[in-house]
Design a protein around this motif. Sequence first.
Motif, PDB file in Angstrom:
ATOM      1  N   MET A   1     -10.195  43.380  57.826  1.00  0.00           N
ATOM      2  CA  MET A   1     -10.120  42.182  58.624  1.00  0.00           C
ATOM      3  C   MET A   1     -10.260  42.504  60.103  1.00  0.00           C
ATOM      4  SD  MET A   1      -7.145  39.391  58.487  1.00  0.00           S
ATOM      5  CE  MET A   1      -6.937  38.229  59.749  1.00  0.00           C
ATOM      6  N   TRP A   2      -9.560  43.482  60.610  1.00  0.00           N
ATOM      7  CA  TRP A   2      -9.609  43.798  62.036  1.00  0.00           C
ATOM      8  C   TRP A   2     -10.749  44.757  62.379  1.00  0.00           C
ATOM      9  CZ3 TRP A   2      -7.133  40.913  65.353  1.00  0.00           C
ATOM     10  CH2 TRP A   2      -6.025  40.197  64.922  1.00  0.00           C
ATOM     11  N   LYS A   3     -11.523  45.160  61.402  1.00  0.00           N
ATOM     12  CA  LYS A   3     -12.634  46.083  61.687  1.00  0.00           C
ATOM     13  C   LYS A   3     -13.717  45.389  62.516  1.00  0.00           C
ATOM     14  CE  LYS A   3     -12.126  49.007  57.643  1.00  0.00           C
ATOM     15  NZ  LYS A   3     -12.740  49.512  56.426  1.00  0.00           N
ATOM     16  N   LYS A   4     -13.880  44.095  62.306  1.00  0.00           N
ATOM     17  CA  LYS A   4     -14.923  43.365  63.023  1.00  0.00           C
ATOM     18  C   LYS A   4     -14.423  42.756  64.323  1.00  0.00           C
ATOM     19  CE  LYS A   4     -17.600  42.337  58.974  1.00  0.00           C
ATOM     20  NZ  LYS A   4     -18.319  41.334  58.213  1.00  0.00           N
ATOM     21  N   HIS A   5     -13.175  43.013  64.696  1.00  0.00           N
ATOM     22  CA  HIS A   5     -12.618  42.475  65.936  1.00  0.00           C
ATOM     23  C   HIS A   5     -13.073  43.340  67.107  1.00  0.00           C
ATOM     24  CE1 HIS A   5      -9.829  40.606  68.698  1.00  0.00           C
ATOM     25  NE2 HIS A   5      -9.380  41.816  69.037  1.00  0.00           N
ATOM     26  N   TYR A   6     -13.709  42.696  68.077  1.00  0.00           N
ATOM     27  CA  TYR A   6     -14.181  43.401  69.261  1.00  0.00           C
ATOM     28  C   TYR A   6     -13.220  43.130  70.418  1.00  0.00           C
ATOM     29  CZ  TYR A   6     -18.453  43.563  66.527  1.00  0.00           C
ATOM     30  OH  TYR A   6     -19.362  43.772  65.520  1.00  0.00           O
ATOM     31  N   LYS A   7     -12.913  44.158  71.159  1.00  0.00           N
ATOM     32  CA  LYS A   7     -12.044  44.006  72.321  1.00  0.00           C
ATOM     33  C   LYS A   7     -12.835  43.317  73.438  1.00  0.00           C
ATOM     34  CE  LYS A   7      -9.057  46.385  75.474  1.00  0.00           C
ATOM     35  NZ  LYS A   7      -8.555  47.609  76.011  1.00  0.00           N
ATOM     36  N   VAL A   8     -12.276  42.253  73.931  1.00  0.00           N
ATOM     37  CA  VAL A   8     -12.931  41.479  74.982  1.00  0.00           C
ATOM     38  C   VAL A   8     -11.980  41.456  76.169  1.00  0.00           C
ATOM     39  CG1 VAL A   8     -14.028  39.297  75.549  1.00  0.00           C
ATOM     40  CG2 VAL A   8     -13.914  40.034  73.179  1.00  0.00           C
ATOM     41  N   ASP A   9     -12.414  41.986  77.300  1.00  0.00           N
ATOM     42  CA  ASP A   9     -11.567  42.052  78.491  1.00  0.00           C
ATOM     43  C   ASP A   9     -12.038  41.035  79.522  1.00  0.00           C
ATOM     44  OD1 ASP A   9      -9.292  43.474  78.792  1.00  0.00           O
ATOM     45  OD2 ASP A   9     -10.226  45.295  79.563  1.00  0.00           O
ATOM     46  N   GLY A  10     -11.418  39.859  79.542  1.00  0.00           N
ATOM     47  CA  GLY A  10     -11.739  38.862  80.549  1.00  0.00           C
ATOM     48  C   GLY A  10     -13.008  38.093  80.293  1.00  0.00           C
ATOM     49  N   GLN A  11     -13.677  38.352  79.185  1.00  0.00           N
ATOM     50  CA  GLN A  11     -14.908  37.642  78.879  1.00  0.00           C
ATOM     51  C   GLN A  11     -14.567  36.328  78.171  1.00  0.00           C
ATOM     52  OE1 GLN A  11     -17.462  39.786  76.254  1.00  0.00           O
ATOM     53  NE2 GLN A  11     -19.077  38.244  76.281  1.00  0.00           N
ATOM     54  N   VAL A  12     -15.203  35.271  78.612  1.00  0.00           N
ATOM     55  CA  VAL A  12     -14.969  33.967  77.996  1.00  0.00           C
ATOM     56  C   VAL A  12     -15.800  33.893  76.726  1.00  0.00           C
ATOM     57  CG1 VAL A  12     -15.170  31.471  78.293  1.00  0.00           C
ATOM     58  CG2 VAL A  12     -14.530  32.912  80.222  1.00  0.00           C
ATOM     59  N   SER A  13     -15.099  33.761  75.596  1.00  0.00           N
ATOM     60  CA  SER A  13     -15.834  33.695  74.334  1.00  0.00           C
ATOM     61  C   SER A  13     -16.004  32.261  73.853  1.00  0.00           C
ATOM     62  CB  SER A  13     -15.117  34.527  73.264  1.00  0.00           C
ATOM     63  OG  SER A  13     -13.817  34.026  73.073  1.00  0.00           O
ATOM     64  N   GLN A  14     -15.073  31.372  74.248  1.00  0.00           N
ATOM     65  CA  GLN A  14     -15.174  29.967  73.886  1.00  0.00           C
ATOM     66  C   GLN A  14     -14.739  29.136  75.088  1.00  0.00           C
ATOM     67  OE1 GLN A  14     -12.620  29.421  70.539  1.00  0.00           O
ATOM     68  NE2 GLN A  14     -14.080  30.284  69.079  1.00  0.00           N
ATOM     69  N   HIS A  15     -15.331  27.980  75.214  1.00  0.00           N
ATOM     70  CA  HIS A  15     -14.925  27.077  76.290  1.00  0.00           C
ATOM     71  C   HIS A  15     -15.184  25.637  75.859  1.00  0.00           C
ATOM     72  CE1 HIS A  15     -19.247  27.300  77.068  1.00  0.00           C
ATOM     73  NE2 HIS A  15     -19.113  26.142  77.688  1.00  0.00           N
ATOM     74  N   LEU A  16     -14.538  24.722  76.555  1.00  0.00           N
ATOM     75  CA  LEU A  16     -14.753  23.302  76.302  1.00  0.00           C
ATOM     76  C   LEU A  16     -15.798  22.778  77.280  1.00  0.00           C
ATOM     77  CD1 LEU A  16     -11.149  21.911  75.872  1.00  0.00           C
ATOM     78  CD2 LEU A  16     -12.872  22.166  74.115  1.00  0.00           C
ATOM     79  N   SER A  17     -16.640  21.940  76.781  1.00  0.00           N
ATOM     80  CA  SER A  17     -17.616  21.293  77.636  1.00  0.00           C
ATOM     81  C   SER A  17     -16.884  20.337  78.576  1.00  0.00           C
ATOM     82  CB  SER A  17     -18.609  20.523  76.776  1.00  0.00           C
ATOM     83  OG  SER A  17     -19.349  19.627  77.563  1.00  0.00           O
ATOM     84  N   PRO A  18     -17.339  20.175  79.810  1.00  0.00           N
ATOM     85  CA  PRO A  18     -16.716  19.211  80.709  1.00  0.00           C
ATOM     86  C   PRO A  18     -16.736  17.792  80.156  1.00  0.00           C
ATOM     87  CG  PRO A  18     -18.244  20.598  81.921  1.00  0.00           C
ATOM     88  CD  PRO A  18     -18.393  20.934  80.472  1.00  0.00           C
ATOM     89  N   PHE A  19     -17.664  17.513  79.279  1.00  0.00           N
ATOM     90  CA  PHE A  19     -17.746  16.187  78.684  1.00  0.00           C
ATOM     91  C   PHE A  19     -16.705  15.996  77.583  1.00  0.00           C
ATOM     92  CE2 PHE A  19     -22.009  17.155  80.271  1.00  0.00           C
ATOM     93  CZ  PHE A  19     -22.125  16.129  81.194  1.00  0.00           C
ATOM     94  N   GLU A  20     -16.134  17.076  77.102  1.00  0.00           N
ATOM     95  CA  GLU A  20     -15.113  17.006  76.054  1.00  0.00           C
ATOM     96  C   GLU A  20     -13.699  17.035  76.632  1.00  0.00           C
ATOM     97  OE1 GLU A  20     -15.466  16.568  72.750  1.00  0.00           O
ATOM     98  OE2 GLU A  20     -17.592  16.298  73.139  1.00  0.00           O
ATOM     99  N   GLN A  21     -13.554  17.327  77.893  1.00  0.00           N
ATOM    100  CA  GLN A  21     -12.238  17.399  78.515  1.00  0.00           C
ATOM    101  C   GLN A  21     -11.879  16.035  79.094  1.00  0.00           C
ATOM    102  OE1 GLN A  21     -12.085  20.529  81.365  1.00  0.00           O
ATOM    103  NE2 GLN A  21     -12.937  22.041  79.980  1.00  0.00           N
ATOM    104  N   HIS A  22     -10.859  15.437  78.542  1.00  0.00           N
ATOM    105  CA  HIS A  22     -10.389  14.149  79.040  1.00  0.00           C
ATOM    106  C   HIS A  22      -9.052  14.384  79.733  1.00  0.00           C
ATOM    107  CE1 HIS A  22     -13.559  12.326  76.707  1.00  0.00           C
ATOM    108  NE2 HIS A  22     -13.134  12.973  75.625  1.00  0.00           N
ATOM    109  N   ILE A  23      -9.118  14.866  80.970  1.00  0.00           N
ATOM    110  CA  ILE A  23      -7.892  15.289  81.641  1.00  0.00           C
ATOM    111  C   ILE A  23      -7.039  14.109  82.098  1.00  0.00           C
ATOM    112  CG2 ILE A  23      -8.763  17.519  82.353  1.00  0.00           C
ATOM    113  CD1 ILE A  23      -9.388  16.335  85.065  1.00  0.00           C
ATOM    114  N   ASN A  24      -7.629  12.967  82.370  1.00  0.00           N
ATOM    115  CA  ASN A  24      -6.858  11.817  82.842  1.00  0.00           C
ATOM    116  C   ASN A  24      -6.496  10.841  81.739  1.00  0.00           C
ATOM    117  OD1 ASN A  24      -6.846  12.667  85.477  1.00  0.00           O
ATOM    118  ND2 ASN A  24      -8.729  11.604  85.979  1.00  0.00           N
TER     119      ASN A  24
END
Length: 73
Positions: A1-24
């Motif tokens: 399971m953890w063999k395919k886990h890659y160490k990511v240092d500060g890299q954004v792997s997922q984000h929300l689109s600004p159109f999907e963020q309903h902050i108000n």
Amino acid sequence: MWKKHYKVDGQVSQHLSPFEQHINKSWLKELPAKFVKKVTEVVLEAGPGLGFGFAILYWGEWKHKDIAYHHRA
């Protein structure tokens, strides 16, 4: 399971689109309920003291006028 886990240092792997963020959206939904809650808390906490203070103030003003004009009657 953890063999395919890659160490990511500060890299954004997922984000929300600004159109999907309903902050108000949630803020606007909760604002009336929060306002009513805060107002009722303040009224219940400070209301009796302020009411008693204003009652004493108005009674004092009335009594002063009564004493000041009592001799004229």
